[in-house]
Design an enzyme around this catalytic site. Structure first.
Site, PDB file in Angstrom:
ATOM      1  N   HIS A 254     -11.465  -0.968   8.055  1.00 40.89           N
ATOM      2  CA  HIS A 254     -12.232  -0.125   7.145  1.00 40.89           C
ATOM      3  C   HIS A 254     -13.029  -1.063   6.238  1.00 40.89           C
ATOM      4  O   HIS A 254     -12.413  -1.813   5.483  1.00 40.89           O
ATOM      5  CB  HIS A 254     -11.345   0.736   6.284  1.00 40.89           C
ATOM      6  CG  HIS A 254     -10.373   1.608   7.010  1.00 40.89           C
ATOM      7  ND1 HIS A 254      -9.158   1.135   7.519  1.00 40.89           N
ATOM      8  CD2 HIS A 254     -10.415   2.929   7.330  1.00 40.89           C
ATOM      9  CE1 HIS A 254      -8.498   2.135   8.079  1.00 40.89           C
ATOM     10  NE2 HIS A 254      -9.241   3.239   7.991  1.00 40.89           N
TER      11      HIS A 254
ATOM     12  N   ASP B 166      -8.259   8.912  16.392  1.00 45.55           N
ATOM     13  CA  ASP B 166      -7.624   7.670  15.941  1.00 45.55           C
ATOM     14  C   ASP B 166      -6.530   7.314  16.940  1.00 45.55           C
ATOM     15  O   ASP B 166      -5.447   7.907  16.920  1.00 45.55           O
ATOM     16  CB  ASP B 166      -6.990   7.863  14.564  1.00 45.55           C
ATOM     17  CG  ASP B 166      -8.013   8.084  13.468  1.00 45.55           C
ATOM     18  OD1 ASP B 166      -8.506   7.088  12.926  1.00 45.55           O
ATOM     19  OD2 ASP B 166      -8.291   9.261  13.153  1.00 45.55           O
TER      20      ASP B 166
ATOM     21  N   ASP C 188     -15.163   7.136   6.192  1.00 46.63           N
ATOM     22  CA  ASP C 188     -13.853   7.754   6.367  1.00 46.63           C
ATOM     23  C   ASP C 188     -13.993   9.199   5.873  1.00 46.63           C
ATOM     24  O   ASP C 188     -15.038   9.593   5.336  1.00 46.63           O
ATOM     25  CB  ASP C 188     -12.797   6.987   5.567  1.00 46.63           C
ATOM     26  CG  ASP C 188     -11.414   7.077   6.195  1.00 46.63           C
ATOM     27  OD1 ASP C 188     -11.166   8.027   6.958  1.00 46.63           O
ATOM     28  OD2 ASP C 188     -10.575   6.198   5.924  1.00 46.63           O
TER      29      ASP C 188
ATOM     30  N   HIS D  20      -6.045   8.018   0.670  1.00 44.54           N
ATOM     31  CA  HIS D  20      -5.851   9.423   1.031  1.00 44.54           C
ATOM     32  C   HIS D  20      -5.433  10.236  -0.192  1.00 44.54           C
ATOM     33  O   HIS D  20      -5.699  11.438  -0.274  1.00 44.54           O
ATOM     34  CB  HIS D  20      -4.756   9.564   2.100  1.00 44.54           C
ATOM     35  CG  HIS D  20      -5.184   9.146   3.471  1.00 44.54           C
ATOM     36  ND1 HIS D  20      -5.130   7.851   3.887  1.00 44.54           N
ATOM     37  CD2 HIS D  20      -5.671   9.865   4.515  1.00 44.54           C
ATOM     38  CE1 HIS D  20      -5.557   7.772   5.142  1.00 44.54           C
ATOM     39  NE2 HIS D  20      -5.884   8.979   5.544  1.00 44.54           N
TER      40      HIS D  20
END
Length: 379
Positions: free
Chosen positions: A218, A114, A300, A230
């Site tokens: 995303h 990333d 993800d 997350h």
């Protein structure tokens, strides 16, 4: 008269027969060995360590599992470590590590990181890399294409030198100040979808010039979320708008997105039962069929709490593949803990699911074909 009828019938029957034979000849029949190879290609995995010599996990994974990709981090979240505790410590060290990994792998290995800029930058100045401004600074505060170009070229050059050939960027989510994981971190270029496209095109072009695969994220839009996937279930039903699809649609139409990352968000506007990563309506119905995306769909991290708190990893992986995901990130760097044998276990559970009929073999073959096409971007 009967002969003429037979001739007429043959005119139509024979092409159909030959077509059927051709389809059988071109079909890929997966024996156990080939099935494991194709399944392993679908994984992008993480590991602890900054050297093949001192940390044997990565050598074992590359030789025995042969995952399609590796994801690099600089901080080991599973041990509560600080900067430089994972895979990245310096420019020379990282270049050596990626060269070692490519030498061990007997296939075109994807090495991902990333590297967005701002607060999301794995190759940090403290390791000898250049400071990169956040997307919001470039897309809104400055909003100057020359500035975006300068930093995109700098980013691409340093990634190439480091041996990283897949950047999990650009950030295609819209900017909203109250989104804790996008807006609050200045990760979105703009609240204007056209401005997002404008700056993203520059970044994607500069990455492609260095043979680095860009991954837009995303899907179908995380920028309006008021919580962070997350750490738990993220529902954007009340805040998401179709405008969030515009950057994806325009870049797909321009054939500029070789890969797209999914969001672990729940959006009843699209699917009332499943989060996007596990949603056939979202990944196949919307992204593939409606928006016309033919590249690789990457999830993800599958161990983020937005998924793992609500599904077993087995059910989540099976649902993601059946939804249309081609590759899945298993970074092994979430606070759910590190597990050295995780790549092998995930391969085993997918292979078993195929054999049990819970995943159609054709999905594995489709993913393989798209991954092969993706690898052509490295040539």
């Amino acid at each position: 008269m009967q002969i003429l009828k037979l001739i007429a019938m043959k005119k139509y029957i024979l092409p159909v027969v030959f077509m059927a034979i051709s389809l059988v000849c071109n079909a890929i029949v997966l024996n156990d060995s080939l099935l494991r190879v194709y399944v392993a290609e679908m994984l992008i995995v993480g590991f602890r360590g900054d050297s093949v010599e001192t940390d044997p996990d990565i050598a074992r994974i590359l030789r025995d599992v042969k995952p399609g990709g590796i994801i690099l981090f600089d901080v080991d979240l599973t041990s509560g470590g600080g900067l430089g505790t994972r895979n990245i410590k310096s420019r020379a060290q990282l270049a050596h590590l990626t060269a070692e990994m490519k030498e061990i792998a007997d296939y075109p290995l994807l090495i991902a990181a990333d590297q967005e800029g701002g607060l999301v930058q794995r190759l940090k100045p403290c390791y000898g890399y250049s400071p990169l401004p956040a997307a919001f600074y470039l897309g809104t505060t400055v909003n100057d294409p020359d500035s975006t170009l300068i930093y995109a070229e700098l980013m691409a050059g340093e990634l190439s030198e480091a041996g990283v050939n897949m950047n999990l960027a650009p950030e295609l989510d819209i900017y909203r100040y109250d989104c804790p994981v996008i807006g609050a971190l200045s990760r979105g270029y703009s609240s204007n979808p056209d401005s997002i496209v404008f700056h993203s095109e520059i970044v994607i072009d500069r990455l492609a010039d260095k043979k680095i695969i860009a991954v837009g994220k995303h899907f179908p839009g995380h920028g309006s979320a008021t919580s962070d996937s997350h750490y738990g279930l993220t529902d954007v039903t009340a805040t998401w708008t179709p405008a969030e699809l515009v950057p994806f649609k325009k870049l797909i139409d321009a054939d500029m997105l070789p890969a797209i990352m999914t969001a672990h968000i729940f959006n009843r506007n699209i699917d009332g039962d499943n989060p996007a990563t596990l949603s056939h309506k979202t990944l196949t119905g919307l992204l593939r069929d409606q928006l016309g995306f033919n590249g690789v769909i990457i999830t993800d991290d599958m161990y983020m709490k937005g998924i793992i708190d609500n599904y077993s990893i087995e059910d989540a992986v099976i649902k993601a593949i059946n939804a249309g995901a081609d590759m899945m990130i298993m970074g092994n760097n979430i606070n759910t803990g590190y597990e050295a044998e995780r790549p092998e276990k995930i391969v085993n559970l997918i292979v078993k699911a195929v054999k049990d009929g819970r995943i159609d073999e054709s999905r594995i073959v489709d993913a393989h074909k798209r991954i092969q096409s993706l690898r052509s971007h490295l040539e």
